[in-house]
Design a protein around this motif. Sequence first.
Motif, mmCIF file in Angstrom:
data_model
loop_
_atom_site.group_PDB
_atom_site.id
_atom_site.type_symbol
_atom_site.label_atom_id
_atom_site.label_comp_id
_atom_site.label_asym_id
_atom_site.label_seq_id
_atom_site.Cartn_x
_atom_site.Cartn_y
_atom_site.Cartn_z
ATOM 1 N N VAL A 140 0.843 -1.198 0.000
ATOM 2 C CA VAL A 140 0.000 0.000 0.000
ATOM 3 C C VAL A 140 0.877 1.246 0.000
ATOM 4 O O VAL A 140 1.859 1.321 0.741
ATOM 5 C CB VAL A 140 -0.925 0.029 1.239
ATOM 6 N N ASP A 179 -0.151 5.145 0.629
ATOM 7 C CA ASP A 179 -1.308 5.894 1.104
ATOM 8 C C ASP A 179 -1.172 7.373 0.747
ATOM 9 O O ASP A 179 -0.128 7.984 0.997
ATOM 10 C CB ASP A 179 -1.409 5.711 2.628
ATOM 11 N N MET A 238 -4.973 -2.152 7.211
ATOM 12 C CA MET A 238 -5.175 -2.011 5.770
ATOM 13 C C MET A 238 -5.565 -3.312 5.075
ATOM 14 O O MET A 238 -6.370 -3.295 4.131
ATOM 15 C CB MET A 238 -3.928 -1.416 5.124
ATOM 16 N N THR A 293 -8.356 -4.349 1.843
ATOM 17 C CA THR A 293 -8.044 -5.080 0.612
ATOM 18 C C THR A 293 -8.776 -6.418 0.567
ATOM 19 O O THR A 293 -9.196 -6.865 -0.505
ATOM 20 C CB THR A 293 -6.529 -5.279 0.463
ATOM 21 N N ILE A 339 -6.823 -4.399 -7.304
ATOM 22 C CA ILE A 339 -6.520 -4.034 -5.921
ATOM 23 C C ILE A 339 -5.127 -3.430 -5.821
ATOM 24 O O ILE A 339 -4.910 -2.430 -5.122
ATOM 25 C CB ILE A 339 -6.666 -5.250 -4.995
ATOM 26 N N GLU A 340 -4.167 -3.993 -6.532
ATOM 27 C CA GLU A 340 -2.818 -3.423 -6.519
ATOM 28 C C GLU A 340 -2.789 -2.031 -7.147
ATOM 29 O O GLU A 340 -2.048 -1.147 -6.693
ATOM 30 C CB GLU A 340 -1.841 -4.348 -7.230
ATOM 31 N N ALA A 350 -4.187 0.172 -4.459
ATOM 32 C CA ALA A 350 -3.385 0.190 -3.240
ATOM 33 C C ALA A 350 -2.078 0.949 -3.408
ATOM 34 O O ALA A 350 -1.600 1.567 -2.444
ATOM 35 C CB ALA A 350 -3.110 -1.240 -2.772
ATOM 36 N N TRP A 351 -1.476 0.911 -4.633
ATOM 37 C CA TRP A 351 -0.201 1.619 -4.779
ATOM 38 C C TRP A 351 0.184 2.003 -6.197
ATOM 39 O O TRP A 351 0.757 3.063 -6.424
ATOM 40 C CB TRP A 351 0.941 0.806 -4.142
#
Length: 352
Positions: free
Chosen positions: A7, A9, A318, A322, A335-336, A339-340
């Motif tokens: 992640v 943020d 976190m 997810t 999701i990836e 997340a980042w």
Amino acid sequence: MTNPVRVFDGHNDVLGRLVMSGVADPVGAFLNGSTDGHIDLPRALRGGVAGGLFAVFCPSGGSFDFAEHRTADGVDMPLPGLLALETAQASMLAQVALLRRILDQAGGRVALCLNRADIEAAFAAGKLAIVLHLEGAEPIDANFDMLEVLYAAGLRSLGPVWSRPNRYGYGVPFRFPSSPDTGPGLTDAGRELVRQCNRLGMLVDLSHITEQGFWDVAKLSQSPLVATHSNAHALCPAARNLTDRQLDAIRDSDGMVGLNFATAFLRDDGDMRADTDIALMVRQLDYLIERLGEGRVGFGSDFDGAVVPEAIGDIAGMPVLTKALADAGYGRELIERLAWRNWIDVLGRIIG
């Protein structure tokens, strides 16, 4: 999902929390862990958090208790007044100095990142990647000397306003229900601030600014439009959230929105309450993705600056989010992205 998701943020307020809390050893509290607040290094590692935008925020003082300002119709919290330059600079310097001490004493576990290559190098080395952000430009003097100094110190992201007026523009109040169209936008000095940020290659954050200010930035800025910690107004009509028209402008600029975990910007009643279902976070992400596309949405938690759903609790939680996304049918690749990957891409387009 057998492996934890990395992640990055888009927003937290840990530096301000550590300075304002008066803890005896703020460096140790961050590096070694504590039970206070939402963020420290051990909990970040447990949560799979590999980095983020770390905000410097200069407080006004006073109460920001949403329940205290609840009315028969919703929530209406008065805006704080102007913050003096000297007061803002003193608060900012304390937080930047704390970050420097954290970096000096981290033993290579934390890295201040100036560009995408730095972030990726920190990831590869297992270091927490910090991109420095200024939430509200009150410490910046009229000649922009402090902007140059902060850029040299590592600042790469700046929000012209927090939710109060300053020399550069006007912020939205904490009001529910309300349009974000609550007053004027950028001042002439604010327009010049945006130009200076473009010149330096700094992200201009559109969270907290009035709708008029948003359009002033959109008309002027040469960079993708980014709101680091904001949600969709169509689902939660708080003044802090973004209208569909604003979201469309961010999409058209190939910009980015980071989902704010603050429950007041998720809930149908505008309350800041921990007993908030994380399904509301999934609902927001569904909507933001539909409006912006899969490549322009991420997380902007507002950890240490807000009440977040108790199911998440703090940065170590976190994986709860997810997992909720996986349970809702989101694939690992998406999701990836959320997340980042999307954050790294947009930062690369802006700060290099």
